[in-house]
Design a protein around this motif. Structure first.
Motif, PDB file in Angstrom:
ATOM      1  N   ASP A 178       0.816  -1.212   0.000  1.00  0.00           N
ATOM      2  CA  ASP A 178       0.000   0.000   0.000  1.00  0.00           C
ATOM      3  C   ASP A 178       0.852   1.266   0.000  1.00  0.00           C
ATOM      4  O   ASP A 178       0.526   2.244  -0.664  1.00  0.00           O
ATOM      5  CB  ASP A 178      -0.932   0.011   1.216  1.00  0.00           C
ATOM      6  N   GLU A 179       1.950   1.255   0.757  1.00  0.00           N
ATOM      7  CA  GLU A 179       2.774   2.467   0.840  1.00  0.00           C
ATOM      8  C   GLU A 179       3.358   2.825  -0.522  1.00  0.00           C
ATOM      9  O   GLU A 179       3.526   4.003  -0.853  1.00  0.00           O
ATOM     10  CB  GLU A 179       3.889   2.283   1.861  1.00  0.00           C
TER      11      GLU A 179
ATOM     12  N   VAL B  53       1.921   2.028  -3.505  1.00  0.00           N
ATOM     13  CA  VAL B  53       0.816   2.479  -4.351  1.00  0.00           C
ATOM     14  C   VAL B  53       0.465   3.924  -4.034  1.00  0.00           C
ATOM     15  O   VAL B  53       0.391   4.782  -4.915  1.00  0.00           O
ATOM     16  CB  VAL B  53      -0.431   1.583  -4.155  1.00  0.00           C
ATOM     17  N   HIS B  54       0.249   4.212  -2.750  1.00  0.00           N
ATOM     18  CA  HIS B  54      -0.138   5.558  -2.356  1.00  0.00           C
ATOM     19  C   HIS B  54       0.966   6.565  -2.661  1.00  0.00           C
ATOM     20  O   HIS B  54       0.698   7.674  -3.131  1.00  0.00           O
ATOM     21  CB  HIS B  54      -0.487   5.596  -0.863  1.00  0.00           C
TER      22      HIS B  54
ATOM     23  N   LEU C 147       1.032   7.305  -6.485  1.00  0.00           N
ATOM     24  CA  LEU C 147      -0.094   8.109  -6.944  1.00  0.00           C
ATOM     25  C   LEU C 147      -0.020   9.532  -6.404  1.00  0.00           C
ATOM     26  O   LEU C 147      -0.333  10.484  -7.118  1.00  0.00           O
ATOM     27  CB  LEU C 147      -1.415   7.444  -6.551  1.00  0.00           C
ATOM     28  N   ARG C 148       0.407   9.684  -5.154  1.00  0.00           N
ATOM     29  CA  ARG C 148       0.603  11.037  -4.618  1.00  0.00           C
ATOM     30  C   ARG C 148       1.717  11.758  -5.360  1.00  0.00           C
ATOM     31  O   ARG C 148       1.703  12.983  -5.493  1.00  0.00           O
ATOM     32  CB  ARG C 148       0.917  10.981  -3.116  1.00  0.00           C
TER      33      ARG C 148
ATOM     34  N   LEU D  13      -7.052   0.356  -2.641  1.00  0.00           N
ATOM     35  CA  LEU D  13      -6.816   1.783  -2.828  1.00  0.00           C
ATOM     36  C   LEU D  13      -8.064   2.593  -2.509  1.00  0.00           C
ATOM     37  O   LEU D  13      -8.014   3.585  -1.795  1.00  0.00           O
ATOM     38  CB  LEU D  13      -6.358   2.059  -4.259  1.00  0.00           C
TER      39      LEU D  13
ATOM     40  N   HIS E  20      -8.824   2.763   1.120  1.00  0.00           N
ATOM     41  CA  HIS E  20      -7.919   3.701   1.775  1.00  0.00           C
ATOM     42  C   HIS E  20      -8.359   5.141   1.528  1.00  0.00           C
ATOM     43  O   HIS E  20      -8.387   5.964   2.440  1.00  0.00           O
ATOM     44  CB  HIS E  20      -6.493   3.500   1.255  1.00  0.00           C
ATOM     45  N   VAL E  21      -8.710   5.424   0.286  1.00  0.00           N
ATOM     46  CA  VAL E  21      -9.130   6.782  -0.078  1.00  0.00           C
ATOM     47  C   VAL E  21     -10.371   7.183   0.702  1.00  0.00           C
ATOM     48  O   VAL E  21     -10.475   8.277   1.235  1.00  0.00           O
ATOM     49  CB  VAL E  21      -9.389   6.871  -1.592  1.00  0.00           C
TER      50      VAL E  21
ATOM     51  N   ALA F 156      -9.498   7.746   4.373  1.00  0.00           N
ATOM     52  CA  ALA F 156      -8.730   8.991   4.538  1.00  0.00           C
ATOM     53  C   ALA F 156      -9.645  10.202   4.410  1.00  0.00           C
ATOM     54  O   ALA F 156      -9.510  11.181   5.141  1.00  0.00           O
ATOM     55  CB  ALA F 156      -7.612   9.061   3.501  1.00  0.00           C
TER      56      ALA F 156
ATOM     57  N   SER G 116     -10.539   9.767  -6.532  1.00  0.00           N
ATOM     58  CA  SER G 116     -10.407   9.874  -5.081  1.00  0.00           C
ATOM     59  C   SER G 116     -11.434  10.852  -4.520  1.00  0.00           C
ATOM     60  O   SER G 116     -12.113  10.569  -3.528  1.00  0.00           O
ATOM     61  CB  SER G 116      -8.989  10.356  -4.723  1.00  0.00           C
TER      62      SER G 116
END
Length: 219
Positions: free
Chosen positions: A90-91, A93-94, A97-98, A136, A139-140, A143, A208
């Protein structure tokens, strides 16, 4: 016109395999290869390929750092970066994308998805390996609930809301045009306007926001 691609991976065998897969397509050509992140940044800035395929773990700048350097916030003329990796953490992927990536594909997802990701990036779309999408979006959504929903400085029009909802559902530009009975150029115009209003760089940012605001149901 063919799609020019830069391959960045520290394993020569992997780069050779990716080259064979991509150059088997009549509309894709590999214009350069890089064995580390620093070389990838230098080559990409000099050659300006249509799409950069970047591995996460490389010597020098890692894939996330390469992505930020080529497509991150503040980059005046961002390139289209697709992160290709064995690791679906996950770290990663995020972080990708960030950092401005327009795609994240696992190496074991198969040749067809890799080719689709390159074509999608070239067309201004975003593609994420299906096995990662559910995680994802969860998570979005979490968040967004924790930090509060972002509100655009200028409200979206009714049509822009429809387009944003379609983007969040994974529709391509041609599919959105067919669903809403509008031209492809109109879809592209709406997406550009939505990105400007939301302050996001790509379709992933639109998706998102759509999940955060409950425009579409989260998984």
């Amino acid at each position: 016109m063919s799609i020019s691609v830069l391959l960045a991976d520290d394993q020569a065998l992997v780069r050779a395999s990716l080259r064979v897969i991509l150059e088997d397509q009549p509309d894709i050509r590999v214009v350069a290869e890089a064995g580390d992140g620093d070389e990838a940044i230098a080559l990409a800035r000099r050659l300006r390929p249509d799409v950069c395929l970047v591995d996460v773990q490389m010597p020098g700048a890692n894939g996330i750092e390469v992505t930020r350097a080529l497509a991150g916030p503040g980059v005046p003329s961002p390139l289209r970066v697709v992160v290709v990796t064995t690791f679906g953490l996950d770290e990663y992927v995020h972080g990708a994308l960030r950092g401005g990536a327009v795609g994240f594909v696992l190496k074991d997802a198969g040749p067809a998805l890799l080719v689709e990701a390159v074509r999608a990036a070239s067309a201004g779309d975003a593609l994420i390996s299906p096995s990662l999408t559910l995680r994802l979006l969860r998570h979005v959504t979490a968040a967004g609930q924790a930090s509060g929903v972002r509100r655009p400085a200028t409200p979206l029009s009714e049509r822009e809301v429809e387009v944003a909802r379609a983007v969040a559902r994974g529709r391509t530009n041609p599919e959105i045009a067919a669903e809403l009975f509008i031209s492809l150029s109109t879809v592209k115009g709406h997406i550009s306007a939505i990105q400007a209003k939301l302050g996001v760089r790509n379709r992933v940012g639109i998706a998102s926001w759509a999940y955060e605001t409950r425009l579409t149901d989260a998984p």
